[in-house]
Motif scaffolding. Structure first.
Motif, PDB file in Angstrom:
ATOM      1  N   LEU A 126      23.942   7.114  19.659  1.00 21.31           N
ATOM      2  CA  LEU A 126      22.810   7.942  19.578  1.00 21.31           C
ATOM      3  C   LEU A 126      23.062   9.466  19.741  1.00 21.31           C
ATOM      4  O   LEU A 126      22.484  10.149  20.564  1.00 21.31           O
ATOM      5  N   PRO A 127      22.892   9.829  17.974  1.00 26.15           N
ATOM      6  CA  PRO A 127      21.515   9.527  16.677  1.00 26.15           C
ATOM      7  C   PRO A 127      23.029   9.516  16.176  1.00 26.15           C
ATOM      8  O   PRO A 127      23.912  10.004  16.239  1.00 26.15           O
ATOM      9  N   GLY A 128      22.889   8.461  15.193  1.00 30.03           N
ATOM     10  CA  GLY A 128      24.291   7.940  14.513  1.00 30.03           C
ATOM     11  C   GLY A 128      23.513   7.386  13.121  1.00 30.03           C
ATOM     12  O   GLY A 128      22.255   6.939  12.841  1.00 30.03           O
ATOM     13  N   LYS A 129      24.978   7.331  11.938  1.00 31.06           N
ATOM     14  CA  LYS A 129      24.744   6.673  11.198  1.00 31.06           C
ATOM     15  C   LYS A 129      26.172   5.768  11.123  1.00 31.06           C
ATOM     16  O   LYS A 129      27.074   5.710  11.752  1.00 31.06           O
ATOM     17  N   ALA A 130      25.475   4.188   9.884  1.00 32.17           N
ATOM     18  CA  ALA A 130      26.317   3.199   9.615  1.00 32.17           C
ATOM     19  C   ALA A 130      26.023   2.372   8.639  1.00 32.17           C
ATOM     20  O   ALA A 130      25.029   2.742   7.914  1.00 32.17           O
ATOM     21  N   GLN A 131      27.387   1.932   8.032  1.00 30.72           N
ATOM     22  CA  GLN A 131      26.790   0.920   6.730  1.00 30.72           C
ATOM     23  C   GLN A 131      26.943  -0.301   7.157  1.00 30.72           C
ATOM     24  O   GLN A 131      27.587  -0.737   7.921  1.00 30.72           O
ATOM     25  N   VAL A 132      26.398  -1.304   6.206  1.00 22.30           N
ATOM     26  CA  VAL A 132      26.144  -2.634   6.147  1.00 22.30           C
ATOM     27  C   VAL A 132      27.027  -3.206   4.899  1.00 22.30           C
ATOM     28  O   VAL A 132      26.555  -2.443   3.208  1.00 22.30           O
ATOM     29  N   TYR A 133      28.102  -3.402   5.170  1.00 19.24           N
ATOM     30  CA  TYR A 133      29.003  -4.095   3.996  1.00 19.24           C
ATOM     31  C   TYR A 133      28.590  -5.722   4.215  1.00 19.24           C
ATOM     32  O   TYR A 133      28.540  -6.604   5.232  1.00 19.24           O
ATOM     33  N   ALA A 134      28.618  -6.146   2.491  1.00 22.64           N
ATOM     34  CA  ALA A 134      28.070  -7.615   2.937  1.00 22.64           C
ATOM     35  C   ALA A 134      28.421  -8.302   1.284  1.00 22.64           C
ATOM     36  O   ALA A 134      29.277  -7.999   0.714  1.00 22.64           O
ATOM     37  N   SER A 135      29.147  -9.360   1.909  1.00 25.83           N
ATOM     38  CA  SER A 135      29.527 -10.126   0.781  1.00 25.83           C
ATOM     39  C   SER A 135      28.642 -10.830  -0.356  1.00 25.83           C
ATOM     40  O   SER A 135      27.730 -10.810  -0.683  1.00 25.83           O
ATOM     41  N   ALA A 138      19.029  -6.932  14.241  1.00 30.97           N
ATOM     42  CA  ALA A 138      17.879  -6.859  13.734  1.00 30.97           C
ATOM     43  C   ALA A 138      17.703  -6.100  12.209  1.00 30.97           C
ATOM     44  O   ALA A 138      17.495  -6.508  11.018  1.00 30.97           O
ATOM     45  N   ALA A 139      18.406  -5.139  12.436  1.00 32.69           N
ATOM     46  CA  ALA A 139      17.661  -4.131  11.618  1.00 32.69           C
ATOM     47  C   ALA A 139      19.173  -4.428  10.213  1.00 32.69           C
ATOM     48  O   ALA A 139      18.939  -4.116   9.336  1.00 32.69           O
ATOM     49  N   SER A 140      20.523  -4.377  10.346  1.00 28.58           N
ATOM     50  CA  SER A 140      21.658  -5.036   9.358  1.00 28.58           C
ATOM     51  C   SER A 140      21.116  -6.547   9.211  1.00 28.58           C
ATOM     52  O   SER A 140      21.998  -6.563   7.879  1.00 28.58           O
ATOM     53  N   GLY A 141      20.466  -7.404   9.996  1.00 25.89           N
ATOM     54  CA  GLY A 141      19.920  -8.718   9.318  1.00 25.89           C
ATOM     55  C   GLY A 141      18.732  -8.742   8.665  1.00 25.89           C
ATOM     56  O   GLY A 141      18.681  -8.989   7.234  1.00 25.89           O
ATOM     57  N   SER A 142      17.580  -7.642   8.193  1.00 27.56           N
ATOM     58  CA  SER A 142      17.077  -6.923   7.387  1.00 27.56           C
ATOM     59  C   SER A 142      17.641  -6.732   6.085  1.00 27.56           C
ATOM     60  O   SER A 142      16.480  -7.355   5.611  1.00 27.56           O
ATOM     61  N   VAL A 143      18.461  -6.316   6.368  1.00 29.14           N
ATOM     62  CA  VAL A 143      19.413  -5.705   4.692  1.00 29.14           C
ATOM     63  C   VAL A 143      19.570  -6.793   4.039  1.00 29.14           C
ATOM     64  O   VAL A 143      19.647  -7.103   3.302  1.00 29.14           O
ATOM     65  N   ILE A 144      19.732  -8.035   4.825  1.00 31.59           N
ATOM     66  CA  ILE A 144      20.834  -8.858   3.693  1.00 31.59           C
ATOM     67  C   ILE A 144      19.231 -10.198   4.115  1.00 31.59           C
ATOM     68  O   ILE A 144      19.840 -10.996   2.849  1.00 31.59           O
ATOM     69  N   GLU A 154      22.791   2.015   4.283  1.00 31.47           N
ATOM     70  CA  GLU A 154      23.275   2.834   5.702  1.00 31.47           C
ATOM     71  C   GLU A 154      22.072   2.486   6.254  1.00 31.47           C
ATOM     72  O   GLU A 154      20.987   2.257   6.402  1.00 31.47           O
ATOM     73  N   LEU A 155      22.218   2.270   7.867  1.00 27.65           N
ATOM     74  CA  LEU A 155      21.373   2.123   8.192  1.00 27.65           C
ATOM     75  C   LEU A 155      21.644   3.777   9.581  1.00 27.65           C
ATOM     76  O   LEU A 155      22.000   4.061  10.065  1.00 27.65           O
ATOM     77  N   THR A 156      20.124   3.741   9.567  1.00 34.08           N
ATOM     78  CA  THR A 156      19.742   5.527  10.599  1.00 34.08           C
ATOM     79  C   THR A 156      19.192   5.077  12.220  1.00 34.08           C
ATOM     80  O   THR A 156      18.278   4.967  12.162  1.00 34.08           O
ATOM     81  N   ALA A 157      20.085   5.559  12.661  1.00 34.73           N
ATOM     82  CA  ALA A 157      19.983   5.058  14.051  1.00 34.73           C
ATOM     83  C   ALA A 157      18.772   6.655  14.867  1.00 34.73           C
ATOM     84  O   ALA A 157      20.497   7.698  14.979  1.00 34.73           O
ATOM     85  N   SER A 158      18.308   7.313  15.428  1.00 33.63           N
ATOM     86  CA  SER A 158      17.408   8.071  15.897  1.00 33.63           C
ATOM     87  C   SER A 158      17.814   8.322  17.117  1.00 33.63           C
ATOM     88  O   SER A 158      18.541   7.324  17.935  1.00 33.63           O
ATOM     89  N   ARG A 159      17.508  10.121  17.801  1.00 28.70           N
ATOM     90  CA  ARG A 159      18.405  10.321  18.805  1.00 28.70           C
ATOM     91  C   ARG A 159      17.441   8.955  19.902  1.00 28.70           C
ATOM     92  O   ARG A 159      17.775   8.431  20.576  1.00 28.70           O
ATOM     93  N   GLY A 160      15.667   8.842  19.371  1.00 32.24           N
ATOM     94  CA  GLY A 160      14.865   8.008  20.698  1.00 32.24           C
ATOM     95  C   GLY A 160      14.746   7.076  20.142  1.00 32.24           C
ATOM     96  O   GLY A 160      13.766   6.087  20.742  1.00 32.24           O
ATOM     97  N   THR A 161      15.912   5.941  19.411  1.00 26.14           N
ATOM     98  CA  THR A 161      16.029   4.996  19.113  1.00 26.14           C
ATOM     99  C   THR A 161      15.697   3.861  19.706  1.00 26.14           C
ATOM    100  O   THR A 161      15.556   3.002  20.268  1.00 26.14           O
ATOM    101  N   GLY A 162      17.029   4.140  20.811  1.00 25.59           N
ATOM    102  CA  GLY A 162      17.309   3.421  22.202  1.00 25.59           C
ATOM    103  C   GLY A 162      15.511   3.616  22.888  1.00 25.59           C
ATOM    104  O   GLY A 162      15.531   2.572  23.217  1.00 25.59           O
ATOM    105  N   ARG A 163      14.987   4.522  22.986  1.00 26.40           N
ATOM    106  CA  ARG A 163      13.496   4.799  23.760  1.00 26.40           C
ATOM    107  C   ARG A 163      12.818   3.902  22.590  1.00 26.40           C
ATOM    108  O   ARG A 163      12.027   3.193  23.973  1.00 26.40           O
ATOM    109  N   ARG A 164      12.638   3.743  22.153  1.00 24.52           N
ATOM    110  CA  ARG A 164      11.195   2.910  21.201  1.00 24.52           C
ATOM    111  C   ARG A 164      12.080   1.508  21.089  1.00 24.52           C
ATOM    112  O   ARG A 164      10.482   0.970  21.418  1.00 24.52           O
TER     113      ARG A 164
END
Length: 296
Positions: free
Chosen positions: A259-268, A226-232, A181-191
């Motif tokens: 933002l803020p938000g969460k997402a899920q990474v699915y993979a084969s 990049a964040a989802s790619g890191s998981v894979i 699961e990816l978590t993007a905080s309110r400040g992710t875009g600014r950082r």
């Protein structure tokens, strides 16, 4: 030229509506821009912390694409370019990184236009960035962008019918399983903007995003990739099979992550070619889909 000056040029760039409204594809400017870069340890560590990558591992395949932003902006603002910069939509990437890339060695990056084709909402253009270390190509990436325009091939009724019908329900390919699961905080875009230099207002705050027509700020697509790619990659980049040849990361962006938000990474399942999809938590929409391939 500094990023600030490039953004100033980008703000002043206007579309050549005569050229872009024709049925035939617009001519691509003949240009090539280059710069030499060295992965700076402190900045790269901050990047790795943001996208969930171990800086001690091989270079993250998305990092050089982030460093190439000034070169891409130079292409987009080159004299006689018919494309507007503001309002461009990042559609996807094709990133190939060779195992011979060495983090401590300077890499020379070159950027140029490489393609244009019809899209049902305008024109899709490609900018390709290649990287060489000691005359050996170690990197090549193509970023695709949508130029929205009322060209001759664009049918206005397409968008009206799409809104009326709504998006089709999301159906995951058979065999895909959630792996993170990816978590993007309110400040992710600014950082991420502070690291990358990509200070597009749609990423910075609810207020600045609202000026551009968004109800909330949205995460940078390259951060989500990049964040989802890191998981894979954490699972896949193991063993001798991944220590030679090259890595190919391809993706298409589908919908923004608010933002803020969460997402899920699915993979084969694990293989030399692994597909993945990043969705919202309710599985009603995909943010991006991609493929990771290791080649000998």
């Amino acid at each position: 030229m500094s990023l600030l000056r490039l953004y100033g040029k980008a703000l002043r760039q206007r579309a050549d509506k005569v050229v872009l409204s024709q049925f035939k594809p617009p001519g691509l400017p003949t240009c090539e821009y280059d710069r030499q870069v060295l992965v700076e340890k402190r900045t790269y560590q901050k990047y790795c912390d943001m996208v969930g990558w171990d800086a001690g591992r091989p270079l993250h395949p998305c990092y050089l694409q982030m460093l190439s932003l000034p070169l891409q902006l130079k292409c987009l603002t080159t004299p006689k370019s018919p494309f507007p910069v503001m309002g461009l939509v990042h559609m996807g990437n094709r990133i190939r990184l060779s195992h011979t890339y060495e983090i401590g060695v300077p890499v020379h990056l070159y950027a140029s236009y490489s393609g244009v084709r019809q899209h049902h909402r305008g024109w899709e253009i490609d900018i390709t960035v290649s990287g060489r270390q000691e005359r050996q190509r170690v990197y090549e990436a193509t970023a695709s962008y949508l130029v929205r325009v009322n060209a001759a091939h664009v049918k206005p009724e397409y968008n009206r019918s799409r809104r009326a019908k709504g998006d089709a329900p999301l159906v995951l390919p058979e065999g895909m399983a959630v792996c993170a699961e990816l978590t993007a905080s309110r400040g992710t875009g600014r950082r991420y903007a502070a690291l990358s230099g990509d200070a597009n207002p749609i990423h910075l705050s609810r207020l600045s995003a609202s000026v551009m027509g968004f109800r909330k700020a949205i995460a940078h697509g390259m951060w989500s990739l990049a964040a989802s790619g890191s998981v894979i990659l954490k699972d896949a980049w193991q063993g001798p099979a991944t220590q030679s040849g090259s890595l190919l990361l391809e993706n298409r962006f589908m919908s923004p992550l608010m933002l803020p938000g969460k997402a899920q990474v699915y993979a084969s399942p694990q293989s030399s070619k692994r597909e993945f999809i990043v969705t919202n938590t309710s599985l009603s929409a995909a943010h991006l889909e991609g493929t990771l391939t290791f080649s000998p």
